[in-house]
Scaffold this active site. Structure first.
Site, PDB file in Angstrom:
ATOM      1  CG  HIS A 157      -2.019  -1.011   1.119  1.00  0.00           C
ATOM      2  ND1 HIS A 157      -3.331  -0.679   0.904  1.00  0.00           N
ATOM      3  CD2 HIS A 157      -1.987  -2.360   1.177  1.00  0.00           C
ATOM      4  CE1 HIS A 157      -4.064  -1.773   0.844  1.00  0.00           C
ATOM      5  NE2 HIS A 157      -3.270  -2.821   1.010  1.00  0.00           N
ATOM      6  CG  ASP A 351       0.212   9.011   0.983  1.00  0.00           C
ATOM      7  OD1 ASP A 351       0.161   7.791   1.223  1.00  0.00           O
ATOM      8  OD2 ASP A 351      -0.461   9.854   1.607  1.00  0.00           O
TER       9      ASP A 351
END
Ligand code: ADP
Ligand code: F6P
Length: 453
Positions: A157, A351
């Protein structure tokens, strides 16, 4: 259809009256599970005298949640230590914040073996296993060692750094070897997939690694936002703005999210574009996360001080420029806040994806959407072409992005939003999961499994 077994560190076991969970993994997977039989296995979120043992089982609809506790020592070594003190900064390109300790590395691998040990008795022969995130790089190998022959997929992720940076991790090749026991690996973006593929190949492993950008259920979130905007919290917020434009930030309190840089960017807006003074309010919601990790505690102190300083310097008797909240807010309530906001300010230093950016877009009123100011280092920047992209290292660039968003005419906001919402509707959370699982099923048929027992 084969049962899906999900393994992740966090498991959002539905418990009444529990605080909302902030974190993209739980949100995306929960949305992806709606239509199939699943077993979701992971940490209970509790510490106890021992790690592992028989899982606590809760079944809701077609999903069974099975969770185990961690001993306090393993929580410190595996979660606070190796996962969040070493891997998290490394994977977010922040080697200067990483601390390697041999005992934490050993604790991390031991916990993964304990996960495999507790999960194995629950497995059926025809299950498909999907392991999630950096907490569980060694898990597939531990499951294979325990005899698992099922197909195993892995999804990362968070970002994966270029090889020279990853090489700073002592024993990194052992992690890669263990990860190579999977049949398919997914990453958020093409560049993360290519970095991870390079690292695996460099260590001699040729496992397929492909990008599968994670999505959200945009229509559902939009409905939630439409409803929430009429609710009490959103109305309180809207009334309190007294006509000022709302700039909204929503993040876990994490150094990867670029919060000090963001506040400095907002301060630069007030300094350089004085026409916005008294006319904008920044609401930053940032619930405390990983509070046992020393860098996170230091960040909170820094932000408390910074928010106070900006308010002291720029505030007025009837205007507080920065509203700063460190408690979690239910996701549905946040949906209403997004809809009220004129600007979504999402500026992580790095991110994997950043679901908040996607949620902001999904929540907008199609007739009068807000504008998104987005870090060029968020995975979402690959997809959301209508966003105003900024380099989060430069407060002046953030200020210019904010000014552009605040003065943008409604017609341009609508045009940008229309493109972005179309992208989100195509790549839903369910489509993301189905895409990954279809690719995993395909690999199982085409070739013998890497590292299979
Ligand atoms: P990460 O996984 O690093 O936390 P993401 O932006 O991908 O970052 O996902 C965060 C998820 O957690 C989103 O679904 C978001 O709505 C939720 N979330 C983030 N901040 C908060 C908050 N302050 N309160 C409640 N939920 C939050
Ligand atoms: O999305 C990245 C991630 O690390 C998830 O794996 C995790 O659930 C989320 O952030 C929140 O972090 P934590 O589980 O450490 O509170």
């Amino acid at each position: 259809m084969a049962r899906l077994v999900i393994v992740s560190n966090r498991v959002p076991v539905p418990r009444p009256r529990e605080r909302p969970q902030a974190g993209g993994l739980a949100v995306a997977l929960k949305e992806a599970l709606a239509t199939r039989e699943a077993l979701w296995f992971g940490w209970s979120g509790q510490t106890a005298s021992h790690t592992g043992g028989s899982p606590e089982i809760v079944t809701v609809g077609q999903t069974t949640y099975a969770t185990i506790d961690l001993s306090s020592e393993d929580y410190r070594l595996y979660y606070t230590g190796f996962a969040n003190g070493m891997l998290w900064p490394l994977l977010h390109y922040r080697m200067g914040l990483a601390e390697f300790r041999r005992e934490e590395w050993e604790g991390y691998r031991r916990v993964n073996r304990a996960f495999a040990h507790s999960l194995t008795p629950l497995l059926r022969d025809d299950d498909v296993i999907w392991v999630h995130d950096f907490h569980h790089f060694p898990l597939a190998a531990a499951l294979r060692a325990a005899g698992a022959k099922q197909r195993i997929g892995f999804f990362l992720h968070v970002p994966f750094p270029p090889l020279p940076l990853f090489r700073a991790l002592p024993q990194g090749n052992i992690l890669l070897r263990e990860l190579a026991s999977c049949d398919l690996i997914g990453a958020q973006t093409p560049s993360d997939a290519s970095n991870l593929r390079d690292a695996l190949r460099g260590a001699g492993f040729d496992v397929p690694v492909h990008p599968f950008p994670i999505g959200i259920e945009a229509e559902e979130f939009a409905r939630e936002a439409e409803k929430a905007v009429r609710g009490q919290d959103a109305r309180r917020l809207a009334d309190s703005l007294s006509g000022r434009a709302l700039i909204l930030g929503v993040d876990r309190l994490d150094y990867s999210k670029g919060l000090p840089q963001r506040l400095r960017g907002f301060a630069a807006l007030l300094r350089r574009f004085p026409e916005h003074r008294g006319r904008v309010t920044l609401l930053q919601v940032a619930p405390v996360s990983r509070g046992d990790v020393v860098q996170y505690r230091a960040l909170r102190r820094e932000l408390d001080e910074l928010a106070g300083r900006i308010n002291g310097e720029h505030g007025d008797i009837d205007w507080v420029p920065v509203r700063w909240m460190t408690r979690a807010v239910p996701r549905a309530t946040l949906a209403g806040f997004h809809r009220i906001a004129r600007v979504g300010l999402v500026t992580p230093m790095r991110d994997g994806m950043n679901l908040v950016a996607k949620e902001f877009v999904a929540a907008q009123d199609p007739a009068d959407p807000g504008a998104l100011v987005l870090s060029c280092f968020a995975g979402a920047a690959d997809e959301l072409k209508g966003a105003i992209l900024v380099n989060p290292h430069d407060p002046d660039e953030i200020a210019e992005g904010l000014n552009a968003a605040l003065v943008m005419p409604a017609s341009e906001r609508r045009a940008r939003w229309t493109g972005d919402i179309a992208v989100l509707r195509r790549n839903s959370a369910a489509a993301w999961a189905e895409g990954f699982l279809a690719a995993l099923a395909q690999i199982g048929q085409d070739a013998p499994r890497a590292g299979g027992a």
